[in-house]
Design a protein around this motif. Structure first.
Motif, PDB file in Angstrom:
ATOM      1  N   TYR A 122      33.419  49.898  41.117  1.00  0.00           N
ATOM      2  CA  TYR A 122      34.090  49.108  40.088  1.00  0.00           C
ATOM      3  C   TYR A 122      35.434  48.720  40.701  1.00  0.00           C
ATOM      4  N   GLY A 123      35.617  47.424  40.952  1.00  0.00           N
ATOM      5  CA  GLY A 123      36.842  46.963  41.599  1.00  0.00           C
ATOM      6  C   GLY A 123      37.946  46.674  40.585  1.00  0.00           C
ATOM      7  N   ILE A 124      39.173  47.010  40.939  1.00  0.00           N
ATOM      8  CA  ILE A 124      40.323  46.748  40.058  1.00  0.00           C
ATOM      9  C   ILE A 124      41.465  46.195  40.909  1.00  0.00           C
ATOM     10  N   THR A 125      42.138  45.175  40.396  1.00  0.00           N
ATOM     11  CA  THR A 125      43.256  44.600  41.153  1.00  0.00           C
ATOM     12  C   THR A 125      44.478  45.528  41.112  1.00  0.00           C
ATOM     13  N   GLY A 126      45.350  45.354  42.079  1.00  0.00           N
ATOM     14  CA  GLY A 126      46.598  46.124  42.137  1.00  0.00           C
ATOM     15  C   GLY A 126      47.446  45.464  43.204  1.00  0.00           C
ATOM     16  N   ASN A 136      46.366  38.721  43.916  1.00  0.00           N
ATOM     17  CA  ASN A 136      45.236  39.210  43.116  1.00  0.00           C
ATOM     18  C   ASN A 136      44.008  38.328  43.325  1.00  0.00           C
ATOM     19  N   ILE A 137      44.235  37.032  43.374  1.00  0.00           N
ATOM     20  CA  ILE A 137      43.101  36.094  43.530  1.00  0.00           C
ATOM     21  C   ILE A 137      42.419  36.304  44.884  1.00  0.00           C
ATOM     22  N   GLN A 138      43.225  36.419  45.943  1.00  0.00           N
ATOM     23  CA  GLN A 138      42.638  36.654  47.273  1.00  0.00           C
ATOM     24  C   GLN A 138      41.853  37.960  47.306  1.00  0.00           C
ATOM     25  N   ILE A 139      42.400  38.961  46.641  1.00  0.00           N
ATOM     26  CA  ILE A 139      41.714  40.262  46.595  1.00  0.00           C
ATOM     27  C   ILE A 139      40.373  40.135  45.871  1.00  0.00           C
ATOM     28  N   VAL A 140      40.373  39.409  44.759  1.00  0.00           N
ATOM     29  CA  VAL A 140      39.112  39.226  44.021  1.00  0.00           C
ATOM     30  C   VAL A 140      38.102  38.487  44.894  1.00  0.00           C
ATOM     31  N   TYR A 149      40.749  42.914  36.059  1.00  0.00           N
ATOM     32  CA  TYR A 149      42.098  42.418  36.333  1.00  0.00           C
ATOM     33  C   TYR A 149      43.078  43.368  35.673  1.00  0.00           C
ATOM     34  N   ARG A 150      43.890  44.024  36.501  1.00  0.00           N
ATOM     35  CA  ARG A 150      44.894  44.953  35.985  1.00  0.00           C
ATOM     36  C   ARG A 150      46.220  44.575  36.611  1.00  0.00           C
ATOM     37  N   GLU A 151      47.203  44.244  35.777  1.00  0.00           N
ATOM     38  CA  GLU A 151      48.484  43.725  36.256  1.00  0.00           C
ATOM     39  C   GLU A 151      49.535  44.078  35.214  1.00  0.00           C
ATOM     40  N   LYS A 152      50.441  44.948  35.578  1.00  0.00           N
ATOM     41  CA  LYS A 152      51.398  45.457  34.594  1.00  0.00           C
ATOM     42  C   LYS A 152      52.766  44.780  34.693  1.00  0.00           C
ATOM     43  N   GLU A 153      52.983  43.978  35.734  1.00  0.00           N
ATOM     44  CA  GLU A 153      54.332  43.459  35.979  1.00  0.00           C
ATOM     45  C   GLU A 153      54.562  42.019  35.528  1.00  0.00           C
ATOM     46  N   LYS A 154      53.526  41.186  35.594  1.00  0.00           N
ATOM     47  CA  LYS A 154      53.733  39.746  35.424  1.00  0.00           C
ATOM     48  C   LYS A 154      53.802  39.310  33.967  1.00  0.00           C
ATOM     49  N   SER A 155      54.267  38.088  33.770  1.00  0.00           N
ATOM     50  CA  SER A 155      54.330  37.513  32.417  1.00  0.00           C
ATOM     51  C   SER A 155      52.928  37.175  31.934  1.00  0.00           C
ATOM     52  N   LYS A 156      52.808  37.015  30.623  1.00  0.00           N
ATOM     53  CA  LYS A 156      51.534  36.613  30.031  1.00  0.00           C
ATOM     54  C   LYS A 156      51.034  35.331  30.679  1.00  0.00           C
ATOM     55  N   PHE A 157      51.960  34.410  30.888  1.00  0.00           N
ATOM     56  CA  PHE A 157      51.595  33.098  31.434  1.00  0.00           C
ATOM     57  C   PHE A 157      50.975  33.246  32.825  1.00  0.00           C
ATOM     58  N   GLU A 158      51.640  34.041  33.667  1.00  0.00           N
ATOM     59  CA  GLU A 158      51.101  34.261  35.024  1.00  0.00           C
ATOM     60  C   GLU A 158      49.760  34.983  34.966  1.00  0.00           C
ATOM     61  N   LYS A 159      49.683  35.971  34.091  1.00  0.00           N
ATOM     62  CA  LYS A 159      48.435  36.729  33.988  1.00  0.00           C
ATOM     63  C   LYS A 159      47.298  35.835  33.500  1.00  0.00           C
ATOM     64  N   TYR A 160      47.616  35.007  32.514  1.00  0.00           N
ATOM     65  CA  TYR A 160      46.613  34.072  31.996  1.00  0.00           C
ATOM     66  C   TYR A 160      46.103  33.158  33.105  1.00  0.00           C
TER      67      TYR A 160
END
Ligand code: 3NM
Length: 222
Positions: free
Chosen positions: A23-27, A36-40, A53-64
């Motif tokens: 089970y892959g998870i981004t970090g 994250n995209i390159q990793i995926v 997709y797991r991302e705790k730092e970025k804004s909603k907009f970037e995450k979206y």
């Protein structure tokens, strides 16, 4: 086996999507400069069939925006896409599922919003695992198996002992997580692990395709 659970009702959906080894998870902070995209993209090339997709730092907009791109990549390659925490983003990009933790909105409320999307819940002890089944989780995270610095403030767990209990008592799919590496994954498998989530070990590898191959070879030795 945990008695009050209706296997028929939930298993139809579950079997296919978690019948997988990794089970892959981004970090992104562990990704050696890759996005994250390159990793995926690398995970998909490596044949990983479920990606969160797991991302705790970025804004909603970037995450979206990242999730929108990842949704396209995963859809085109038949990979299951799960979004961590952000129910709104999961809905907006039409992810396959949402993964939440014990500190999030209660799972029964999330289910009302997400309908028949896959829903996964992180659990750290037997009581939480039983409650997750009762409340209709489609799968649970089981961890941390070992010490990890990847997740901040993670609840303590009895690790391998807890995993063994889950493997013998919980009827829904479960994913072992926390400090899992190529070097200790066989120990996790020996304690009932079937699906293994790894962040740093995979995203921190310079060659994800080779890393996954190597882990799979190892898993096939027992
Ligand atoms: N959840 P790594 S441990 C995201 O126990 C996460 O619920 C955990 O990262 C839990 O593979 C964890 O680098 C971090 O240890 C996993």
């Amino acid at each position: 086996r945990y008695k009050s659970y209706d296997l028929e009702k939930n298993f139809g959906l579950n079997k296919a999507f978690l019948n997988t080894d990794i089970y892959g998870i981004t970090g992104e902070e562990f990704s050696l400069g890759r996005t994250n995209i390159q990793i995926v993209e690398e995970m998909i090339k490596a044949g990983i069939k479920i990606i969160q997709y797991r991302e705790k730092e970025k804004s909603k907009f970037e995450k979206y925006n990242e999730c929108k791109a990842i949704r396209k990549l995963t859809k085109d390659s038949g990979v299951t896409f799960i979004v961590n925490d952000d129910v709104d983003i999961a809905l907006a990009v039409k992810a396959d599922g949402i993964h939440i933790g014990q500190e999030d909105i209660p799972i029964e409320e999330v289910k009302k919003i997400t309908g028949n999307m896959i829903i996964g819940l992180s659990t750290h002890n037997i009581e939480q695992a039983k409650a997750a089944v009762e409340k209709g989780a489609d799968y649970i995270g089981v961890g941390p198996i070992f010490n990890t610095t990847t997740k901040k403030n993670v609840e303590k767990s009895e690790g391998l002992k807890y995993l063994k209990w889950v493997s013998e008592n919980i009827p829904i799919p479960y994913v072992a997580i926390g400090g899992i590496k190529e070097s200790n994954i066989l120990e996790v498998k020996r304690h009932g692990g079937k699906c293994f989530a790894m962040i740093s070990e995979i995203v921190g590898s310079p060659n994800i395709v080779e890393k996954v191959k190597s882990i799979r070879r190892l898993l096939n030795t027992i």
